[in-house]
Scaffold this motif. Structure first.
Motif, PDB file in Angstrom:
ATOM      1  N   GLU A 255      33.787 -20.545 -50.412  1.00  0.00           N
ATOM      2  CA  GLU A 255      32.399 -20.255 -50.047  1.00  0.00           C
ATOM      3  C   GLU A 255      32.332 -19.399 -48.783  1.00  0.00           C
ATOM      4  OE1 GLU A 255      30.459 -24.046 -49.722  1.00  0.00           O
ATOM      5  OE2 GLU A 255      30.514 -24.380 -51.886  1.00  0.00           O
ATOM      6  N   ARG A 256      33.169 -19.706 -47.795  1.00  0.00           N
ATOM      7  CA  ARG A 256      33.164 -18.922 -46.555  1.00  0.00           C
ATOM      8  C   ARG A 256      33.630 -17.489 -46.801  1.00  0.00           C
ATOM      9  NH1 ARG A 256      34.806 -23.885 -44.986  1.00  0.00           N
ATOM     10  NH2 ARG A 256      37.025 -23.360 -44.871  1.00  0.00           N
ATOM     11  N   VAL A 257      34.621 -17.311 -47.638  1.00  0.00           N
ATOM     12  CA  VAL A 257      35.104 -15.960 -47.964  1.00  0.00           C
ATOM     13  C   VAL A 257      34.009 -15.179 -48.685  1.00  0.00           C
ATOM     14  CG1 VAL A 257      36.728 -14.655 -49.408  1.00  0.00           C
ATOM     15  CG2 VAL A 257      37.561 -16.530 -47.989  1.00  0.00           C
ATOM     16  N   GLU A 258      33.335 -15.807 -49.650  1.00  0.00           N
ATOM     17  CA  GLU A 258      32.259 -15.129 -50.391  1.00  0.00           C
ATOM     18  C   GLU A 258      31.131 -14.708 -49.451  1.00  0.00           C
ATOM     19  OE1 GLU A 258      31.164 -17.853 -53.485  1.00  0.00           O
ATOM     20  OE2 GLU A 258      32.774 -17.163 -54.793  1.00  0.00           O
ATOM     21  N   ARG A 259      30.741 -15.592 -48.515  1.00  0.00           N
ATOM     22  CA  ARG A 259      29.688 -15.229 -47.557  1.00  0.00           C
ATOM     23  C   ARG A 259      30.144 -14.098 -46.644  1.00  0.00           C
ATOM     24  NH1 ARG A 259      28.759 -20.781 -47.132  1.00  0.00           N
ATOM     25  NH2 ARG A 259      29.900 -20.856 -45.179  1.00  0.00           N
ATOM     26  N   ALA A 260      31.381 -14.166 -46.170  1.00  0.00           N
ATOM     27  CA  ALA A 260      31.893 -13.134 -45.263  1.00  0.00           C
ATOM     28  C   ALA A 260      31.955 -11.776 -45.946  1.00  0.00           C
ATOM     29  CB  ALA A 260      33.277 -13.529 -44.749  1.00  0.00           C
ATOM     30  N   LEU A 261      32.288 -11.755 -47.226  1.00  0.00           N
ATOM     31  CA  LEU A 261      32.378 -10.496 -47.965  1.00  0.00           C
ATOM     32  C   LEU A 261      31.059 -10.104 -48.620  1.00  0.00           C
ATOM     33  CD1 LEU A 261      35.853 -10.992 -49.684  1.00  0.00           C
ATOM     34  CD2 LEU A 261      35.325  -9.646 -47.646  1.00  0.00           C
ATOM     35  N   ASP A 262      30.034 -10.948 -48.459  1.00  0.00           N
ATOM     36  CA  ASP A 262      28.711 -10.732 -49.057  1.00  0.00           C
ATOM     37  C   ASP A 262      28.805 -10.557 -50.570  1.00  0.00           C
ATOM     38  OD1 ASP A 262      25.938 -10.564 -49.025  1.00  0.00           O
ATOM     39  OD2 ASP A 262      25.935  -8.409 -48.686  1.00  0.00           O
ATOM     40  N   ILE A 263      29.597 -11.415 -51.217  1.00  0.00           N
ATOM     41  CA  ILE A 263      29.707 -11.364 -52.675  1.00  0.00           C
ATOM     42  C   ILE A 263      29.120 -12.607 -53.330  1.00  0.00           C
ATOM     43  CG2 ILE A 263      31.667  -9.795 -52.717  1.00  0.00           C
ATOM     44  CD1 ILE A 263      33.506 -12.192 -53.145  1.00  0.00           C
TER      45      ILE A 263
ATOM     46  N   ARG B  19      40.647 -34.125 -51.569  1.00  0.00           N
ATOM     47  CA  ARG B  19      40.515 -33.448 -50.277  1.00  0.00           C
ATOM     48  C   ARG B  19      40.953 -31.986 -50.384  1.00  0.00           C
ATOM     49  NH1 ARG B  19      42.626 -32.316 -45.162  1.00  0.00           N
ATOM     50  NH2 ARG B  19      41.222 -32.870 -43.491  1.00  0.00           N
ATOM     51  N   ILE B  20      42.048 -31.731 -51.072  1.00  0.00           N
ATOM     52  CA  ILE B  20      42.522 -30.354 -51.261  1.00  0.00           C
ATOM     53  C   ILE B  20      41.466 -29.529 -51.990  1.00  0.00           C
ATOM     54  CG2 ILE B  20      44.218 -28.938 -52.496  1.00  0.00           C
ATOM     55  CD1 ILE B  20      46.257 -31.223 -51.864  1.00  0.00           C
ATOM     56  N   ALA B  21      40.854 -30.110 -53.024  1.00  0.00           N
ATOM     57  CA  ALA B  21      39.815 -29.399 -53.780  1.00  0.00           C
ATOM     58  C   ALA B  21      38.608 -29.098 -52.900  1.00  0.00           C
ATOM     59  CB  ALA B  21      39.402 -30.224 -54.991  1.00  0.00           C
ATOM     60  N   ARG B  22      38.184 -30.050 -52.056  1.00  0.00           N
ATOM     61  CA  ARG B  22      37.045 -29.837 -51.153  1.00  0.00           C
ATOM     62  C   ARG B  22      37.336 -28.728 -50.153  1.00  0.00           C
ATOM     63  NH1 ARG B  22      36.531 -35.380 -49.305  1.00  0.00           N
ATOM     64  NH2 ARG B  22      37.209 -34.397 -47.390  1.00  0.00           N
ATOM     65  N   VAL B  23      38.529 -28.746 -49.567  1.00  0.00           N
ATOM     66  CA  VAL B  23      38.901 -27.724 -48.591  1.00  0.00           C
ATOM     67  C   VAL B  23      38.940 -26.346 -49.253  1.00  0.00           C
ATOM     68  CG1 VAL B  23      40.769 -26.906 -47.102  1.00  0.00           C
ATOM     69  CG2 VAL B  23      40.104 -29.316 -47.050  1.00  0.00           C
ATOM     70  N   ALA B  24      39.511 -26.264 -50.447  1.00  0.00           N
ATOM     71  CA  ALA B  24      39.589 -24.986 -51.167  1.00  0.00           C
ATOM     72  C   ALA B  24      38.194 -24.470 -51.514  1.00  0.00           C
ATOM     73  CB  ALA B  24      40.430 -25.149 -52.432  1.00  0.00           C
ATOM     74  N   GLU B  25      37.310 -25.355 -51.945  1.00  0.00           N
ATOM     75  CA  GLU B  25      35.941 -24.951 -52.276  1.00  0.00           C
ATOM     76  C   GLU B  25      35.217 -24.418 -51.046  1.00  0.00           C
ATOM     77  OE1 GLU B  25      31.909 -27.239 -53.609  1.00  0.00           O
ATOM     78  OE2 GLU B  25      33.720 -27.714 -54.749  1.00  0.00           O
TER      79      GLU B  25
END
Length: 83
Positions: free
Chosen positions: A29-37, A19-25
């Motif tokens: 992904e959300r950070v990468e999309r928000a930063l457009d990276i 569960r920790i790994a899923r939440v971190a993943e």
């Protein structure tokens, strides 16, 4: 001298680790999309005039590009660039 537990005092089990790994993943992904990276590729519902599927590539700060998997046409925001 006595030691004080400052964190989890028992090992986590496999389900908790998963569960920790899923939440971190998901957070990454959300950070990468928000930063457009994050590079993204998706197939559009619309098909090319030749009937082929159109794949859209974008992200990583680049302008989106569309590509027909069948005939090889390329499009940018400005229109058709190669056939």
């Amino acid at each position: 001298m006595s030691s004080t537990c400052l964190g989890p005092c028992r090992p986590i089990d496999e389900a908790q680790a998963h569960r920790i790994a899923r939440v971190a993943e998901g957070a990454a992904e959300r950070v990468e999309r928000a930063l457009d990276i994050a590079a993204e590729k998706r197939t559009l519902a619309q098909h090319c005039t030749c009937g082929g599927e159109i794949d859209m590539h974008d992200g990583e700060g680049r302008s989106p590009v569309a590509h027909c998997a069948r005939c090889g046409r390329f499009w940018t925001e400005g229109g058709l660039i190669a056939t």
